[in-house]
Design a protein around this motif. Sequence first.
Motif, short mmCIF file in Angstrom:
data_model
loop_
_atom_site.label_atom_id
_atom_site.label_comp_id
_atom_site.label_asym_id
_atom_site.label_seq_id
_atom_site.Cartn_x
_atom_site.Cartn_y
_atom_site.Cartn_z
N GLU A 236 5.70 3.83 -1.20
CA GLU A 236 5.99 5.07 -1.92
C GLU A 236 4.85 5.33 -2.90
O GLU A 236 4.99 5.15 -4.10
CB GLU A 236 7.34 4.98 -2.65
CG GLU A 236 7.80 6.34 -3.16
CD GLU A 236 9.09 6.27 -3.96
OE1 GLU A 236 9.94 7.14 -3.80
OE2 GLU A 236 9.23 5.33 -4.79
N TYR A 237 3.72 5.77 -2.33
CA TYR A 237 2.52 5.99 -3.15
C TYR A 237 1.93 7.36 -2.84
O TYR A 237 2.24 7.99 -1.82
CB TYR A 237 1.50 4.90 -2.91
CG TYR A 237 0.90 4.90 -1.52
CD1 TYR A 237 -0.25 5.62 -1.22
CD2 TYR A 237 1.48 4.16 -0.49
CE1 TYR A 237 -0.80 5.63 0.05
CE2 TYR A 237 0.94 4.15 0.79
CZ TYR A 237 -0.21 4.90 1.05
OH TYR A 237 -0.74 4.90 2.31
N ARG A 238 1.06 7.82 -3.74
CA ARG A 238 0.38 9.10 -3.56
C ARG A 238 -1.02 8.84 -3.01
O ARG A 238 -1.89 8.33 -3.75
CB ARG A 238 0.30 9.86 -4.89
CG ARG A 238 1.66 10.28 -5.43
CD ARG A 238 1.51 11.23 -6.62
NE ARG A 238 2.80 11.68 -7.10
CZ ARG A 238 3.48 11.12 -8.11
NH1 ARG A 238 2.97 10.08 -8.75
NH2 ARG A 238 4.66 11.61 -8.47
N PRO A 239 -1.28 9.19 -1.77
CA PRO A 239 -2.61 8.94 -1.20
C PRO A 239 -3.69 9.72 -1.94
O PRO A 239 -3.51 10.89 -2.28
CB PRO A 239 -2.47 9.42 0.25
CG PRO A 239 -1.01 9.49 0.51
CD PRO A 239 -0.37 9.81 -0.80
N ALA A 240 -4.81 9.06 -2.16
CA ALA A 240 -5.89 9.72 -2.90
C ALA A 240 -6.57 10.80 -2.07
O ALA A 240 -7.00 11.82 -2.61
CB ALA A 240 -6.92 8.68 -3.34
N ALA A 241 -6.66 10.60 -0.76
CA ALA A 241 -7.41 11.55 0.08
C ALA A 241 -6.77 11.69 1.45
O ALA A 241 -7.44 11.63 2.47
CB ALA A 241 -8.85 11.09 0.22
N GLY A 242 -5.47 11.90 1.49
CA GLY A 242 -4.77 12.07 2.76
C GLY A 242 -4.19 10.76 3.25
O GLY A 242 -4.79 9.68 3.07
N THR A 243 -3.03 10.83 3.88
CA THR A 243 -2.32 9.61 4.27
C THR A 243 -3.09 8.79 5.28
O THR A 243 -3.25 7.57 5.12
CB THR A 243 -0.93 9.96 4.83
OG1 THR A 243 -0.20 10.70 3.85
CG2 THR A 243 -0.15 8.70 5.18
N ASP A 244 -3.60 9.42 6.34
CA ASP A 244 -4.26 8.66 7.39
C ASP A 244 -5.46 7.89 6.86
O ASP A 244 -5.75 6.78 7.34
CB ASP A 244 -4.68 9.59 8.53
CG ASP A 244 -3.49 10.09 9.33
OD1 ASP A 244 -2.69 9.26 9.79
OD2 ASP A 244 -3.35 11.32 9.47
N ALA A 245 -6.16 8.45 5.89
CA ALA A 245 -7.33 7.79 5.32
C ALA A 245 -6.96 6.69 4.32
O ALA A 245 -7.84 5.95 3.87
CB ALA A 245 -8.23 8.82 4.64
N SER A 246 -5.69 6.57 4.02
CA SER A 246 -5.27 5.68 2.93
C SER A 246 -4.69 4.35 3.39
O SER A 246 -4.28 3.54 2.57
CB SER A 246 -4.21 6.38 2.07
OG SER A 246 -2.94 6.38 2.73
N LEU A 247 -4.65 4.09 4.69
CA LEU A 247 -3.79 3.03 5.22
C LEU A 247 -4.45 1.66 5.37
O LEU A 247 -3.84 0.74 5.92
CB LEU A 247 -3.21 3.47 6.56
CG LEU A 247 -2.32 4.72 6.49
CD1 LEU A 247 -1.93 5.18 7.90
CD2 LEU A 247 -1.07 4.45 5.65
N GLY A 248 -5.66 1.48 4.87
CA GLY A 248 -6.31 0.19 4.98
C GLY A 248 -5.54 -0.94 4.33
O GLY A 248 -5.57 -2.09 4.79
N TRP A 249 -4.82 -0.63 3.26
CA TRP A 249 -4.03 -1.65 2.57
C TRP A 249 -3.02 -2.32 3.49
O TRP A 249 -2.73 -3.52 3.33
CB TRP A 249 -3.27 -1.02 1.39
CG TRP A 249 -2.28 0.02 1.82
CD1 TRP A 249 -2.48 1.37 1.96
CD2 TRP A 249 -0.93 -0.20 2.26
NE1 TRP A 249 -1.37 1.99 2.42
CE2 TRP A 249 -0.38 1.06 2.62
CE3 TRP A 249 -0.13 -1.33 2.35
CZ2 TRP A 249 0.91 1.21 3.08
CZ3 TRP A 249 1.18 -1.19 2.82
CH2 TRP A 249 1.69 0.06 3.18
#
Length: 256
Positions: A236-249
Amino acid sequence: MATFSANLGFLWRELPLPDAIRAARRAGFDAVECHFPYEVSTEDVRAALSETGLAMLGINTIRGREAAGDNGLAAIPERQEEARAAIRQAVDYAAAIGAANVHVMAGKAEGEAARRTFVENLLYATELARPHGITILIEPLNHYDAPDYFLTTSAQAAEIIDAVGATNLKLMFDCYHIQIMEGDLTRRIEALMPVIGHIQIAAVPDRGEPDHGEVDYRHIVHSLDAMGYGRPLGAEYRPAAGTDASLGWMTVLKSG
């Protein structure tokens, strides 16, 4: 190995809910959850869940009159009828889509009358939810993001759960909120494990991807593995630059 649920209140917000469910499946999430799905038909949500094989872990009761600043209703003494209507709406919707949990939002209130009202409404909610196998969740929120919210600490939530005494009432342990309000996450999770129904994650203090900030979620995941916690963690987080680009974690936390 850790598994994860995509919170579609924050992730893929640009997509209709059924398409966001499909996006979560393509991205490798193990489940989904959302906030307020009520404008989407239960048939469309159920079809997307069936197509993807994902479980819907939970939904929220409505905030109330958002333009007036409402953030839930269940602890507001003079609005019990509205609160119970919101509970009925959420339980009915959850039952129709097979959702496991309903988060009953407390709202802005304080004092003993608010506590008593919250307990009464949670008794109502747990009784309504029980025949459907639905668990009611309550979640402490931090006072920066949710000023004047009634429920703010894990100890307060645990006391209310004990007072209600229902087996289908549990704690939503959001690491973001509890780190801000209390800290000491590992020990709190361990102590509260008997009453925890769901755990959510996000970076602190910016609520971004869970790969930076004050909390090392690799440690949290390892600790949960050691405790035998096997349920998906809610992203439940706010992606900094779009969800697909945020998923490395997710790759990092799944690999340990």
